[in-house]
Design an enzyme around this catalytic site. Structure first.
Site, PDB file in Angstrom:
ATOM      1  N   TYR A   1       0.852  -1.207   0.000  1.00 34.09           N
ATOM      2  CA  TYR A   1       0.000   0.000   0.000  1.00 34.09           C
ATOM      3  C   TYR A   1       0.882   1.251   0.000  1.00 34.09           C
ATOM      4  O   TYR A   1       1.087   1.882   1.046  1.00 34.09           O
ATOM      5  CB  TYR A   1      -0.899   0.018   1.238  1.00 34.09           C
ATOM      6  CG  TYR A   1      -1.746  -1.222   1.440  1.00 34.09           C
ATOM      7  CD1 TYR A   1      -2.703  -1.604   0.489  1.00 34.09           C
ATOM      8  CD2 TYR A   1      -1.608  -2.017   2.575  1.00 34.09           C
ATOM      9  CE1 TYR A   1      -3.496  -2.732   0.665  1.00 34.09           C
ATOM     10  CE2 TYR A   1      -2.408  -3.146   2.764  1.00 34.09           C
ATOM     11  CZ  TYR A   1      -3.341  -3.499   1.817  1.00 34.09           C
ATOM     12  OH  TYR A   1      -4.118  -4.609   2.015  1.00 34.09           O
TER      13      TYR A   1
ATOM     14  N   TRP B   1      -3.941   6.422   2.526  1.00 36.07           N
ATOM     15  CA  TRP B   1      -5.339   5.934   2.603  1.00 36.07           C
ATOM     16  C   TRP B   1      -6.092   6.742   3.654  1.00 36.07           C
ATOM     17  O   TRP B   1      -5.551   7.050   4.724  1.00 36.07           O
ATOM     18  CB  TRP B   1      -5.352   4.462   3.012  1.00 36.07           C
ATOM     19  CG  TRP B   1      -5.478   3.484   1.877  1.00 36.07           C
ATOM     20  CD1 TRP B   1      -6.599   2.796   1.525  1.00 36.07           C
ATOM     21  CD2 TRP B   1      -4.461   3.057   0.959  1.00 36.07           C
ATOM     22  NE1 TRP B   1      -6.333   1.977   0.442  1.00 36.07           N
ATOM     23  CE2 TRP B   1      -5.047   2.119   0.072  1.00 36.07           C
ATOM     24  CE3 TRP B   1      -3.110   3.392   0.772  1.00 36.07           C
ATOM     25  CZ2 TRP B   1      -4.335   1.497  -0.952  1.00 36.07           C
ATOM     26  CZ3 TRP B   1      -2.399   2.784  -0.255  1.00 36.07           C
ATOM     27  CH2 TRP B   1      -3.006   1.861  -1.090  1.00 36.07           C
TER      28      TRP B   1
ATOM     29  N   ASP C   1     -12.677  -4.696   3.142  1.00 33.74           N
ATOM     30  CA  ASP C   1     -12.749  -4.885   1.693  1.00 33.74           C
ATOM     31  C   ASP C   1     -13.239  -6.247   1.213  1.00 33.74           C
ATOM     32  O   ASP C   1     -13.985  -6.342   0.269  1.00 33.74           O
ATOM     33  CB  ASP C   1     -11.361  -4.649   1.076  1.00 33.74           C
ATOM     34  CG  ASP C   1     -10.887  -3.225   1.287  1.00 33.74           C
ATOM     35  OD1 ASP C   1     -11.429  -2.524   2.147  1.00 33.74           O
ATOM     36  OD2 ASP C   1      -9.956  -2.824   0.581  1.00 33.74           O
TER      37      ASP C   1
ATOM     38  N   TYR D   1      -7.894 -12.104   4.438  1.00 35.61           N
ATOM     39  CA  TYR D   1      -8.299 -10.723   4.358  1.00 35.61           C
ATOM     40  C   TYR D   1      -9.789 -10.468   4.673  1.00 35.61           C
ATOM     41  O   TYR D   1     -10.653 -10.722   3.826  1.00 35.61           O
ATOM     42  CB  TYR D   1      -7.974 -10.374   2.909  1.00 35.61           C
ATOM     43  CG  TYR D   1      -7.888  -8.966   2.484  1.00 35.61           C
ATOM     44  CD1 TYR D   1      -7.160  -8.037   3.189  1.00 35.61           C
ATOM     45  CD2 TYR D   1      -8.539  -8.576   1.305  1.00 35.61           C
ATOM     46  CE1 TYR D   1      -7.072  -6.745   2.717  1.00 35.61           C
ATOM     47  CE2 TYR D   1      -8.451  -7.297   0.826  1.00 35.61           C
ATOM     48  CZ  TYR D   1      -7.720  -6.382   1.536  1.00 35.61           C
ATOM     49  OH  TYR D   1      -7.649  -5.113   1.046  1.00 35.61           O
TER      50      TYR D   1
ATOM     51  N   GLU E   1      -0.699  -6.825   9.357  1.00 40.03           N
ATOM     52  CA  GLU E   1      -1.956  -6.207   8.925  1.00 40.03           C
ATOM     53  C   GLU E   1      -3.147  -6.895   9.609  1.00 40.03           C
ATOM     54  O   GLU E   1      -4.080  -6.238  10.046  1.00 40.03           O
ATOM     55  CB  GLU E   1      -2.049  -6.337   7.400  1.00 40.03           C
ATOM     56  CG  GLU E   1      -3.174  -5.565   6.750  1.00 40.03           C
ATOM     57  CD  GLU E   1      -3.177  -5.739   5.227  1.00 40.03           C
ATOM     58  OE1 GLU E   1      -2.299  -6.453   4.688  1.00 40.03           O
ATOM     59  OE2 GLU E   1      -4.073  -5.168   4.587  1.00 40.03           O
TER      60      GLU E   1
HETATM   61  C1  GLC Z   1      -6.858  -2.776   2.795  1.00 39.83           C
HETATM   62  C2  GLC Z   1      -7.925  -2.659   3.871  1.00 39.83           C
HETATM   63  C3  GLC Z   1      -8.376  -1.217   4.014  1.00 39.83           C
HETATM   64  C4  GLC Z   1      -7.157  -0.339   4.232  1.00 39.83           C
HETATM   65  C5  GLC Z   1      -6.116  -0.541   3.128  1.00 39.83           C
HETATM   66  C6  GLC Z   1      -4.809   0.166   3.396  1.00 39.83           C
HETATM   67  O1  GLC Z   1      -7.359  -2.499   1.554  1.00 39.83           O
HETATM   68  O2  GLC Z   1      -9.018  -3.479   3.590  1.00 39.83           O
HETATM   69  O3  GLC Z   1      -9.279  -1.069   5.062  1.00 39.83           O
HETATM   70  O4  GLC Z   1      -7.499   0.983   4.319  1.00 39.83           O
HETATM   71  O5  GLC Z   1      -5.811  -1.909   3.041  1.00 39.83           O
HETATM   72  O6  GLC Z   1      -4.280  -0.255   4.604  1.00 39.83           O
END
Ligand code: GLC
Length: 434
Positions: free
Chosen positions: A28, A32, A168, A356, A400
């Site tokens: 990521y 976010w 998600d 997940y 995570e």
């Molecule tokens: C995943 C999670 C989401 C989060 C993102 C970045 O997509 O489901 O909730 O914001 O990761 O950590």
């Protein structure tokens, strides 16, 4: 535990990228929305400059209609799909001209994050000045939700994509996927280059995700069109709880800054309506918990998940209802062999302890439950969730998500997804200082 706190601080410092934080390297690589909020709470304990900057940077990417996107693409990166060229948020006439982003949002945590930062702050005067400089933007974001995301005027806002929920890949969405038949997309997944595919969504699930975005794009992300046409339109109890909790915080903060503000009256009106309809529509007597509602197909989604208990944090249930919720949480999710709190009903055949949002424990949801239970005086249960959270982090690292089955933790590493994950570190810091 001092050592754990220091390690957590190091994770945050490592993931800090000059003005904002990434949730996790490679997996990521951008900013976010709801991650930013939790991260700011962590930073507030040892570096208020960064905490404030994190929020300020997110709010700089706000659109002129009040919308705040779920990802802000501050930099180029080829480790993530779908990127800005797929999302094309610029199709919306109100999109930021300065920042690339997605055209969807995430749970509105920023309001209560500001209040948490204020509580943590040792320099209240400075914090209040900061809050004063950003609070109207957060208010405008709430205004956007009530104006554009509540077609039936219920005080309950919808999400139009599973990625807006924050949870998600929850099995909840399987009910929606069963109503859709998207085309098969050809694209290169990037997530499974960094994480075991067994812990991530399937290729077919991605077809659904991309298809919903394509429909929104076809209409330039116009909210009314999305409300009319998106095959995914859900009233989510977690999302709405975050909005309601943030309303409450904005009221508290406006009272500190300017108690005569007209905005307080509007927030109070939203609160009254939202809480009443939330209780009337989203509580399922049979399950004894709050559930999601599929607004597109007009059916309740009758499943238990950790989101079912999030309304406790937003002061939505009365005492009696809270007692039912807590009893249920302990009976279904709190068995001796489980860490609290699995993200999905462990009795369900859709439960998967490694995948997940389909079962694993997430520290941000635990944090929301802990804070909520404390508010209602359930200190023992709150303590238990806190102890579980710190134990799994200490044992496995700042992952995570984590396997809820205790036995697995004795045999192997039971942390999954990305490691050195920002909100896990940030909220560990907060829990250690609780
Ligand atoms: C995943 C999670 C989401 C989060 C993102 C970045 O997509 O489901 O909730 O914001 O990761 O950590």
């Amino acid at each position: 535990m001092e050592n754990l706190e220091k390690k957590a601080q190091n994770v945050l410092v490592q993931n800090w990228k000059d003005g904002f934080s990434i949730p996790c390297a490679k997996l990521y690589p951008f900013q976010w929305k709801w991650d930013s909020g939790f991260i700011a709470i962590g930073f507030a304990h040892f570096d208020m400059d960064k905490a404030e900057k994190e929020i300020e940077t997110l709010l700089n990417a706000q659109w002129s209609n009040g919308f705040i996107p779920h990802i802000v693409f501050h930099t180029e990166s080829d480790t993530y799909f779908p990127g800005p060229d797929f999302h094309r948020a610029d199709l919306h006439p109100n999109a930021s001209k300065e920042y690339k982003s997605t055209g969807m949002t995430q749970p509105p945590v920023t309001g209560f994050v500001l209040e948490e930062m204020y509580k943590i702050s040792k320099d209240k005067k400075r914090s209040l000045a900061f809050i004063e400089s950003v609070i109207d933007k957060v208010y405008d974001n709430h205004s956007y939700f009530y104006r554009e995301r509540d077609p039936k005027n219920e005080g309950l806002v919808y999400i139009y994509h599973n990625w807006e929920s924050g949870t998600d890949n929850s099995p909840l969405w399987d009910d929606i996927w069963a109503t859709m038949n998207p085309p098969v997309y050809t694209f290169e997944r990037r997530d499974i280059k960094h994480v075991d595919p067994a812990e991530r969504p399937t290729q077919r699930e991605y077809d659904h995700y991309l298809h919903i975005i394509d429909i929104a794009k076809k209409h330039n992300y116009n909210d009314a069109k999305i409300a009319e046409l998106s095959p995914f339109l859900v009233q989510d109890p977690l999302f709405n709880s975050m909005l309601i909790k943030s309303n409450e915080s904005l009221i508290n903060l406006y009272k500190l800054i300017d108690s005569s503000s007209e905005k307080i009256k509007q927030l109070e009106a939203w609160q009254e309506k939202s809480i009443a309809n939330f209780n009337a529509k989203l509580f399922d007597e049979e399950l004894g918990a709050y559930i999601h509602y599929d607004l597109r197909n007009e059916v309740p989604l009758k499943h238990l998940s950790s989101s079912s208990f999030a309304p406790i944090y937003a002061n939505i249930p009365d005492k009696e209802r809270t007692a039912i919720l807590v009893k249920n949480m302990l009976e279904v999710f709190g068995k001796e062999e489980h860490y609290l709190c699995a993200s999905f009903d462990p009795r369900s055949n859709r439960f998967n302890p490694k995948k997940y949002w389909r079962g694993p424990v997430w520290i941000n949801l635990n944090w929301i439950l802990i804070k909520g239970l404390q508010q209602y005086g359930y200190h023992d249960v709150a303590e238990r969730i806190k102890k579980d959270s710190l134990e799994i982090v200490e044992k496995n690292g700042f992952y995570e998500y984590f396997n809820p089955i205790k036995k697995v933790h004795l045999e192997e590493n039971a942390g999954y997804g990305g490691n050195d994950f920002s909100w896990t570190a940030a909220l560990t810091i907060d829990l250690l200082n609780d």
